[in-house]
Design an enzyme around this catalytic site. Structure first.
Site, PDB file in Angstrom:
ATOM      1  NE  ARG A  45      -1.009   2.129   3.088  1.00  0.00           N
ATOM      2  CZ  ARG A  45      -0.008   2.889   3.539  1.00  0.00           C
ATOM      3  NH1 ARG A  45       0.483   3.876   2.821  1.00  0.00           N
ATOM      4  NH2 ARG A  45       0.520   2.652   4.725  1.00  0.00           N
TER       5      ARG A  45
ATOM      6  CD  GLU B 111       2.130  10.293   4.302  1.00  0.00           C
ATOM      7  OE1 GLU B 111       2.195  11.459   3.895  1.00  0.00           O
ATOM      8  OE2 GLU B 111       2.963   9.440   3.957  1.00  0.00           O
TER       9      GLU B 111
ATOM     10  CD1 TRP C  57      12.933  10.046   8.903  1.00  0.00           C
ATOM     11  CD2 TRP C  57      13.253   7.827   8.935  1.00  0.00           C
ATOM     12  NE1 TRP C  57      13.629   9.735  10.044  1.00  0.00           N
ATOM     13  CE2 TRP C  57      13.834   8.382  10.098  1.00  0.00           C
ATOM     14  CE3 TRP C  57      13.324   6.446   8.738  1.00  0.00           C
ATOM     15  CZ2 TRP C  57      14.489   7.608  11.050  1.00  0.00           C
ATOM     16  CZ3 TRP C  57      13.983   5.671   9.687  1.00  0.00           C
ATOM     17  CH2 TRP C  57      14.548   6.245  10.821  1.00  0.00           C
TER      18      TRP C  57
ATOM     19  CB  ALA D 125       1.620 -17.369  24.065  1.00  0.00           C
TER      20      ALA D 125
END
Length: 374
Positions: free
Chosen positions: A84, A359, A155, A336
Site C-alpha cells: 500500500r 503523513e 525516511w 502467546a
C-alpha cells in the site's frame, strides 16, 4: 448523509479483494522478513494498472474516483501495508505533477508513471526536519540552466527503488519542489533497514552532493514547495494511509474471528467467551466508523468540497489510533501465539504503529484539527 457504493465501486471492491487475496496476502510475510517487496508483486500491480489508479486516462491511467482509490488502498492495506505504501508515495508524486507540472513534465512523467515504467517517491523529511517541514536544510541554487542541490533526506519510502523523487529544498530562502532523477549526477542513496513495521517499504536515505538537475525540473514556482505542492501531496497521502488503516484493521478482525472460532479453552470455543465477544464487537464497530469516515472524505473530494481536507485529517487521526487498538486486541485474543511470527497479527501490530507517525503524527493531527475548529 448515507453513502452507498455504486455498482462500479462494488465491482472494483470485489476485484481488488480478489487480487489482494491471490497476489498480496501470500507474500506479505516474506516481504516483512526480507524487508523488500518482491519485484513480481510490482509487476502484478503494473499489469492491473493500479500504479496508475490516480492518473487520468489521457496519460494512460485508470482515473479512478476518490472512493474507488480509497477502496483499492483499503484492500492493499488489508494484504500488506508495504505494498500500500508504494501506491501512496507513487501517487503523491504523480498527482503533484498533474496539478503543478508543466505540460512537458506531465507528458514526460505521467504516462511512464501510469504504466509503472518509473516509480515515484516523496522526499521531504530530513534527519532534523520531520513535522517541521519548513525547516528543511537541503539547498538548491540556480546556476545557468541547472539547479545544484546539496542536502540529505531521510525516511524516504520506496527510496531504494524509485526512479524519480519529489525533493523539497530551500531555494532563494523559500521551500521549493524539484523533480530529481535517480540517475542525476551527484545523487546517491542508501537503504534504511531494521524498521519496527512496514519493513518492506524500502526506506532510504538520499544524498545530494552538488547534484545537478535541469532548471526545467523545478515543479511549480520557487517558494510554493510547502504552501501548495507538499500540502496537496500530503492530503492524498493521508487519505490513502487512512484507508490502508481500515484495511489493516479489517485483517486483524478477520484473523481474530478465525482464531477465536477454532481455539478451545476451558472446554468451549474462545468465540463463546463474552469478553472475547466484546473485543470483537468493538473491532467491528470501530472499523465500520473508520471506513465511513474515509468514504466521507473520498466523497467530498469527488465533489471538490474544500471541507475534504479537514475531513481527511479527521479520518486519518481516528483510524490510525483505531487500528492500533484493534491490532493490540487482536494480539491479545491470540494470547502467546499473538507474539509469534507464525501468526500475522504480530506483524499487523508492528505495522499499525507506523500509521500514527507517517503523513503527520497523531499529535500534529490534534493540533491541526483543534486550530481549525476554535
Amino acid at each position: 448523509m448515507k453513502i452507498e457504493l455504486t455498482q462500479e465501486q462494488l465491482n472494483f471492491k470485489n476485484e481488488f479483494r480478489e487480487f489482494v487475496d491471490k497476489e498480496v496476502v501470500p507474500n506479505a510475510a516474506k516481504h516483512d522478513k526480507e524487508e523488500r517487496l518482491d519485484p513480481k508483486i510490482i509487476e502484478k500491480l503494473k499489469e492491473k494498472q493500479y500504479l496508475g489508479s490516480m492518473i487520468p486516462k489521457e496519460y494512460g491511467g485508470m482515473e479512478l474516483d476518490w472512493i474507488s482509490i480509497g477502496i483499492l488502498n483499503e484492500e492493499l492495506g488489508r494484504g500488506c501495508s508495504s505494498v500500500r505504501s508504494l501506491l501512496t508515495v507513487h501517487g503523491m508524486v504523480a498527482l503533484s505533477i498533474l496539478k503543478w507540472g508543466s505540460e512537458k513534465q506531465k507528458s514526460e512523467y505521467l504516462p511512464k508513471m501510469a504504466s509503472g515504467e518509473i516509480i515515484g517517491a516523496f522526499a521531504l523529511s530530513e534527519p532534523e526536519a520531520g513535522s517541521d517541514a519548513k525547516s528543511v536544510k537541503t539547498n538548491a541554487v540556480l546556476s545557468g540552466d541547472y539547479y545544484i542541490l546539496n542536502g540529505h533526506k531521510k525516511w524516504t519510502t520506496m527510496g531504494q527503488i524509485a526512479d524519480v523523487f519529489l525533493v523539497f529544498a530551500q531555494c532563494e530562502g523559500k521551500p521549493t519542489a524539484f523533480l530529481v532523477d535517480s540517475k542525476s549526477s551527484g545523487f546517491t542513496r542508501s537503504p534504511i533497514n531494521g524498521l519496527m513495521g512496514v519493513r518492506a517499504s524500502m526506506m532510504a536515505e538520499l544524498y545530494m552532493d552538488t547534484c545537478k538537475i535541469s532548471k526545467e525540473n523545478l515543479l511549480g514556482r520557487v517558494g510554493t514547495g510547502l504552501s501548495h505542492i507538499a500540502l496537496y501531496c500530503l492530503d492524498y497521502g493521508r487519505y490513502t494511509v487512512a484507508c490502508g488503516c481500515v484495511g489493516l484493521a479489517q485483517a486483524c478482525l478477520e484473523e481474530s474471528i478465525k482464531y477465536a472460532r477454532k481455539r478451545q479453552q476451558f472446554g468451549m470455543g474462545l468465540i463463546e467467551n463474552q469478553l472475547i465477544q466484546k473485543m470483537i464487537s468493538e473491532m467491528i464497530v470501530d472499523i465500520k466508523a473508520g471506513r465511513l469516515l474515509c468514504y466521507n472524505s473520498g466523497y467530498l473530494k469527488d465533489i471538490s468540497d474544500p471541507d475534504s481536507i479537514m475531513e481527511t485529517w479527521v479520518a486519518k487521526y481516528f483510524v490510525s489510533k483505531m487500528v492500533n487498538k484493534v491490532a493490540g486486541d487482536s494480539v491479545q485474543i491470540h494470547g502467546a501465539n499473538g507474539v509469534s511470527s507464525e501468526y500475522p497479527v504480530e506483524r499487523y501490530l508492528r505495522d499499525s504503529k507506523i500509521n500514527e507517525i507517517i503523513e503527520g503524527t497523531t499529535q500534529i493531527h490534534e493540533i491541526f484539527i483543534a486550530n481549525n475548529t476554535f
